[in-house]
Design an enzyme around this catalytic site. Structure first.
Site, PDB file in Angstrom:
ATOM      1  N   ASP A   8      31.947  42.687  49.884  1.00  0.00           N
ATOM      2  CA  ASP A   8      32.924  42.003  50.725  1.00  0.00           C
ATOM      3  C   ASP A   8      34.216  42.821  50.705  1.00  0.00           C
ATOM      4  O   ASP A   8      34.741  43.130  49.639  1.00  0.00           O
ATOM      5  CB  ASP A   8      33.134  40.598  50.125  1.00  0.00           C
ATOM      6  CG  ASP A   8      34.108  39.744  50.915  1.00  0.00           C
ATOM      7  OD1 ASP A   8      34.643  40.224  51.930  1.00  0.00           O
ATOM      8  OD2 ASP A   8      34.331  38.595  50.497  1.00  0.00           O
ATOM      9  N   ASP A 103      32.791  41.825  57.673  1.00  0.00           N
ATOM     10  CA  ASP A 103      33.114  42.622  56.497  1.00  0.00           C
ATOM     11  C   ASP A 103      32.344  42.194  55.249  1.00  0.00           C
ATOM     12  O   ASP A 103      32.730  42.519  54.139  1.00  0.00           O
ATOM     13  CB  ASP A 103      34.617  42.546  56.207  1.00  0.00           C
ATOM     14  CG  ASP A 103      35.030  41.161  55.720  1.00  0.00           C
ATOM     15  OD1 ASP A 103      34.641  40.182  56.366  1.00  0.00           O
ATOM     16  OD2 ASP A 103      35.714  41.076  54.692  1.00  0.00           O
ATOM     17  N   GLU A 104      31.266  41.457  55.445  1.00  0.00           N
ATOM     18  CA  GLU A 104      30.481  41.011  54.293  1.00  0.00           C
ATOM     19  C   GLU A 104      29.012  41.257  54.549  1.00  0.00           C
ATOM     20  O   GLU A 104      28.523  41.001  55.647  1.00  0.00           O
ATOM     21  CB  GLU A 104      30.659  39.501  54.079  1.00  0.00           C
ATOM     22  CG  GLU A 104      31.982  39.115  53.494  1.00  0.00           C
ATOM     23  CD  GLU A 104      32.158  37.604  53.461  1.00  0.00           C
ATOM     24  OE1 GLU A 104      31.269  36.917  52.930  1.00  0.00           O
ATOM     25  OE2 GLU A 104      33.175  37.142  53.979  1.00  0.00           O
TER      26      GLU A 104
HETATM   27 MG   LIG Z   1      36.405  39.896  53.035  1.00  0.00          MG
END
Ligand SMILES: [Mg+2]
Length: 404
Positions: A8, A103-104
Site C-alpha cells: 500500500d 495504490d494497493e
Molecule cells: Mg495507500
C-alpha cells in the site's frame, strides 16, 4: 500453505505530487481543494498529517492549521499512470497480483522463494524498486491470508514492513480493536462495544453462530477474519448498500439545464457502478445545496428496480424541478441509488428491459472500461465539457474521489 503480501503506497496522491516535484518533498502537501476555495483535503502528506490534517479536513481549517501548507488539485491522469507503473513492477514478481485500489495490491507469493528470496527479502525488493523508480514509499504486510496481510500493512504505516508468522495470526489480531476487521464500521462496532466486545481477541471467543444471529451472513465473515482466515476476496469485504455520486461545485450554478447535466452525469456514473455490481436500485435520492447552505433532499422508490440512467433520469428531473424553487445558486449536487437488489434474484429483471437494451448497456460499459469513461458521452453531459478538464477516468469535477 499460501503466503500473501499486501502493499500500500503511503499517502498516495500527496506522495505522487512530491515525487513529480521534488521541491515538495518533506513539506506539508495536501491534495484536494485549492487554497481559498471551499472544499476538503482529500489526501494529506505525512508532513501535513503530523500537523493534525486528516482526510476530510476542510481546506479553510487546514490553511489555518498549516499556514505554509501546499494545496494542490492533483491530476487523475497522472495518478493513474503511477498506479499502472506500480502494478507493472508487482507483476514482474508474482503471477497473482490482485489490484485492490489505485495504490494497493495483494500478491500471492507462495513458491517464489527460489527466485526472489524469502518473503521479507521480496518485500524489501518491491519497496526499493517502487522507491527508486517512482519515489513512492510503501507499507507492506505479510501473512498467511489476505486479511492478515492487509491488517499487517496498516500497522506498518508509514514506510515499513510487518510480518505475521504462520501460527501467530490469532495472537497478532487479539489486542487490536474490532474495527480493524474489514466490514466492521461504526455501526457494527457499536453493536459489539455495547456487548462489551472491544478487541478482536474478545471477538474470537464469540461463537460463529451467535455472530450470524447478530450480523447475518457477515457474521460468518467476521468470525473467519477474527481468526485470521479469509472469507471471500478483499474487494467483497464491504457489502454495498447504496451507490452515491456527489460533488461540490467550483462556482455556484443557477442554470437549470447545467444543473440537470450534472445530475445526469452523476447518475450515469452511479448506474455504471451498479451494473458492475450486478445490482439494480429500488430507491433513488437526489440532494443539492444552495449557496446559503440550505440543503434539500428527495427520495423516490423505483419500481421495477433499475440500473439504467435513461429510465431513472426523468424521475430525477421531476424531483429536482419540483424541489428547486429558489433563485439562489447551487453549490453541491448528489445522487444516491439505494435499496439494491441482486439482478440474479430479481423477478423484474426480465420485465423491465429488452435483451437488446441490456446488451447496449453492457457494450457501453465495456468501451468505457477499455478507453475511459469519456470515450462515449451523451448529449446531456456534453455541456460539462466546457466546464471541466477531461481525464481518462472522466470529467475532473471538484472532488478527486469522484473520478473513481
Ligand atoms: Mg495507500
Amino acid at each position: 500453505m499460501a503466503t500473501f503480501l499486501y502493499i500500500d503506497v503511503d499517502a498516495f496522491l500527496a506522495s505522487v505530487e512530491q515525487s513529480i516535484n521534488r521541491k515538495l518533498a518533506g513539506r506539508p502537501v495536501m491534495v484536494g481543494g485549492l487554497a481559498g476555495e471551499r472544499g476538503i483535503v482529500y489526501c494529506p502528506s505525512y508532513e501535513a498529517r503530523a500537523q493534525g490534517i486528516r482526510m476530510g479536513t476542510t481546506v479553510a481549517e487546514a490553511a489555518r492549521k498549516v499556514p505554509n501548507g501546499i494545496f494542490l488539485k492533483g491530476d487523475s491522469h497522472t495518478f493513474e499512470q503511477y498506479s499502472r507503473r506500480m502494478m507493472a513492477i508487482l507483476e514482474e514478481y508474482s503471477p497473482k497480483v490482485e489490484k485492490i485500489s489505485a495504490d494497493e495490491a495483494c500478491l500471492e507469493i507462495s513458491g517464489l522463494e527460489r527466485r526472489f528470496g524469502s518473503p521479507v527479502e521480496l518485500a524489501q525488493t518491491l519497496k526499493r524498486r517502487i522507491w527508486e523508480e517512482l519515489i513512492l514509499s510503501t507499507s507492506v504486510g505479510i501473512g498467511s491470508s489476505r486479511v492478515i496481510a492487509k491488517i499487517a500493512s496498516e500497522m506498518a504505516k508509514p514506510n515499513n514492513l510487518t510480518v505475521v508468522p504462520l501460527g501467530e495470526e490469532r495472537r497478532f489480531l487479539a489486542p487490536l480493536p474490532v474495527e480493524k476487521i474489514p466490514g466492521i464500521g461504526p455501526v457494527n462496532r457499536q453493536v459489539l462495544n455495547e456487548m462489551g466486545i472491544k478487541t478482536i481477541g474478545q471477538l474470537q471467543t464469540i461463537p460463529e453462530a451467535y455472530l450470524v444471529t447478530l450480523f447475518g451472513r457477515n457474521g460468518r465473515k467476521f468470525a473467519a477474519y477474527a481468526a485470521g482466515m479469509d472469507g471471500p476476496l478483499i474487494r467483497d469485504f464491504k457489502a454495498v448498500r447504496s451507490v452515491n455520486r456527489e460533488t461540490g461545485l467550483a462556482e455556484d450554478i443557477t442554470d437549470t439545464g447545467m444543473l440537470l447535466g450534472h445530475f445526469y452525469y452523476l447518475l450515469e456514473r452511479a448506474c455504471r457502478r451498479l451494473r458492475s455490481l450486478h445490482k439494480k436500485a429500488a430507491g433513488l435520492t437526489i440532494k443539492f445545496r444552495y449557496n446559503d447552505f440550505q440543503q434539500l433532499e428527495a427520495y423516490s422508490p423505483i419500481s421495477p428496480a433499475s440500473w439504467d440512467e435513461k429510465t431513472l433520469y426523468p424521475r430525477i428531473k421531476t424531483m429536482f424541478l419540483s424541489l428547486h424553487k429558489r433563485r439562489l445558486g447551487i453549490r453541491f449536487v448528489g445522487v444516491a441509488l439505494s435499496n439494491l437488489k441482486n439482478t440474479a434474484s430479481d423477478q423484474s429483471f426480465i420485465l423491465d428491459r429488452t435483451e437488446k437494451n441490456q446488451r447496449l448497456l453492457e457494450s457501453v460499459d465495456d468501451i468505457r472500461g477499455r478507453f475511459g469513461f469519456l470515450a462515449l458521452t451523451t448529449g446531456r453531459t456534453v455541456m460539462l465539457e466546457e466546464r471541466y478538464r477531461k481525464t481518462v477516468t472522466g470529467y475532473e469535477l471538484r472532488t478527486p474521489g469522484l473520478s473513481q
